[in-house]
Enzyme design. Sequence first.
Site, PDB file in Angstrom:
ATOM      1  N   ASN A   9       1.933  11.062   5.127  1.00  0.00           N
ATOM      2  CA  ASN A   9       0.792  10.872   4.217  1.00  0.00           C
ATOM      3  C   ASN A   9      -0.330  10.268   5.061  1.00  0.00           C
ATOM      4  O   ASN A   9      -0.334   9.074   5.330  1.00  0.00           O
ATOM      5  CB  ASN A   9       1.213   9.922   3.088  1.00  0.00           C
ATOM      6  N   TRP A  10      -1.257  11.127   5.467  1.00  0.00           N
ATOM      7  CA  TRP A  10      -2.321  10.655   6.369  1.00  0.00           C
ATOM      8  C   TRP A  10      -3.320   9.752   5.664  1.00  0.00           C
ATOM      9  O   TRP A  10      -4.113   9.086   6.302  1.00  0.00           O
ATOM     10  CB  TRP A  10      -3.072  11.848   6.965  1.00  0.00           C
ATOM     11  N   LYS A  11      -3.319   9.772   4.345  1.00  0.00           N
ATOM     12  CA  LYS A  11      -4.314   9.024   3.556  1.00  0.00           C
ATOM     13  C   LYS A  11      -5.725   9.404   4.027  1.00  0.00           C
ATOM     14  O   LYS A  11      -5.941  10.543   4.430  1.00  0.00           O
ATOM     15  CB  LYS A  11      -4.043   7.519   3.637  1.00  0.00           C
ATOM     16  N   HIS A  97       0.824   8.400  -6.169  1.00  0.00           N
ATOM     17  CA  HIS A  97       0.893   7.357  -5.144  1.00  0.00           C
ATOM     18  C   HIS A  97       0.355   6.052  -5.729  1.00  0.00           C
ATOM     19  O   HIS A  97      -0.582   6.055  -6.520  1.00  0.00           O
ATOM     20  CB  HIS A  97       0.072   7.777  -3.919  1.00  0.00           C
ATOM     21  N   GLU A  99      -1.516   3.874  -4.583  1.00  0.00           N
ATOM     22  CA  GLU A  99      -2.953   3.647  -4.349  1.00  0.00           C
ATOM     23  C   GLU A  99      -3.785   4.378  -5.400  1.00  0.00           C
ATOM     24  O   GLU A  99      -4.827   3.891  -5.824  1.00  0.00           O
ATOM     25  CB  GLU A  99      -3.325   4.098  -2.928  1.00  0.00           C
ATOM     26  N   GLU A 169       8.722   4.399  -3.466  1.00  0.00           N
ATOM     27  CA  GLU A 169       7.879   3.604  -2.585  1.00  0.00           C
ATOM     28  C   GLU A 169       7.623   2.239  -3.222  1.00  0.00           C
ATOM     29  O   GLU A 169       6.690   2.099  -4.032  1.00  0.00           O
ATOM     30  CB  GLU A 169       6.536   4.299  -2.368  1.00  0.00           C
ATOM     31  N   GLY A 175       2.331  -0.182   3.714  1.00  0.00           N
ATOM     32  CA  GLY A 175       1.292  -0.664   4.623  1.00  0.00           C
ATOM     33  C   GLY A 175       1.397  -2.137   4.963  1.00  0.00           C
ATOM     34  O   GLY A 175       0.461  -2.712   5.520  1.00  0.00           O
ATOM     35  N   SER A 215       6.342   1.329   4.913  1.00  0.00           N
ATOM     36  CA  SER A 215       6.558   0.770   6.254  1.00  0.00           C
ATOM     37  C   SER A 215       7.785   1.355   6.960  1.00  0.00           C
ATOM     38  O   SER A 215       8.460   0.659   7.723  1.00  0.00           O
ATOM     39  CB  SER A 215       6.641  -0.762   6.203  1.00  0.00           C
ATOM     40  N   GLY A 236       3.381   6.733   5.949  1.00  0.00           N
ATOM     41  CA  GLY A 236       1.935   6.537   6.022  1.00  0.00           C
ATOM     42  C   GLY A 236       1.506   6.275   7.452  1.00  0.00           C
ATOM     43  O   GLY A 236       1.389   7.197   8.264  1.00  0.00           O
ATOM     44  N   GLY A 237       1.308   5.010   7.780  1.00  0.00           N
ATOM     45  CA  GLY A 237       0.782   4.617   9.092  1.00  0.00           C
ATOM     46  C   GLY A 237       1.457   5.320  10.263  1.00  0.00           C
ATOM     47  O   GLY A 237       0.777   5.815  11.181  1.00  0.00           O
TER      48      GLY A 237
HETATM   49  P1  PGA Z   1       3.174   3.205   5.000  1.00  0.00           P
HETATM   50  O1  PGA Z   1       2.686   4.070   3.751  1.00  0.00           O
HETATM   51  O2  PGA Z   1       4.222   4.014   5.710  1.00  0.00           O
HETATM   52  O3  PGA Z   1       1.935   3.011   5.838  1.00  0.00           O
HETATM   53  O4  PGA Z   1       3.715   1.927   4.461  1.00  0.00           O
HETATM   54  C1  PGA Z   1       3.578   4.844   3.014  1.00  0.00           C
HETATM   55  C2  PGA Z   1       2.837   5.516   1.896  1.00  0.00           C
HETATM   56  O5  PGA Z   1       1.901   4.919   1.359  1.00  0.00           O
HETATM   57  O6  PGA Z   1       3.152   6.657   1.505  1.00  0.00           O
END
Ligand code: PGA
Length: 252
Positions: A9-11, A97, A99, A169, A175, A215, A236-237
């Site tokens: 997930n590049w966001k 998600h 967010e 999640e 994050g 994470s 994500g990251g």
């Molecule tokens: P993260 O994000 O790996 O940076 O914690 C995961 C996500 O939000 O899908």
Amino acid sequence: MRKKIVAGNWKMNKSFQEAEELIEDLLDLMEDNALENPEMVICTPFPYLELATDMTDESLISVGAQNVSEHESGAYTGEVSASMLNSIGLNYCIVGHSERRKYFNESSQLLKEKVDVLLNHNIQPIFCCGELIEEREKEIHFDIVKTQITESLFHLNKEAFENVVIAYEPVWAIGTGVTATAGQAQEMHAFIRNLIKEQYGEETANNISILYGGSCNAKNARELFANPDVDGGLIGGASLKADDFYHIYKSF
Ligand code: PGA
């Protein structure tokens, strides 16, 4: 047997040129070592989706979006429809998600509509669920996840539901560098699989991929993925660096 999936997930990250570089690096890494299982998925920002589908066309990498409109088409300035995503050959789209739930007030009802519109256009939703830290502290995390899944997914018939991928999640792990322990992940994934079993039966429950997100990185992926009910990750990251993401992909 259910599919194992490692989805990035590049966001809202990367320029067009950086996106192109990252995909190129992934294709190089995958060249001699691509596997059917797990499947690698990259969920890029909208402007790079077509680049991503073109570049990965002959590879085993699949492409997904991070959001979709609940509407079919029409006067919705700034929105992107499921039929548009389908027309450029996308396989997946992230829905729900945390967010988007938090910053864009996406409700269970809205997510249900997004799930429906994606399935109607043959795109597999990667449906995210997970509790806040306060909810875990109050020990209501199972109830929260049950409600999220029930309200946005359990209206589907069995055949439609079998095209959904679930990503657990925990919001406190996204994050933050704090990962759920392998035990916490397994416990929730087994709970989710059992919910599915109660609703749709054992066979369906065994066929649904349940990913862990929050994470997850090159160091902890192996331990998380070793759990019997963890079928991969939503990353994500660590999906923004080709080497790290590839390492996670190879962590089964
Ligand atoms: P993260 O994000 O790996 O940076 O914690 C995961 C996500 O939000 O899908």
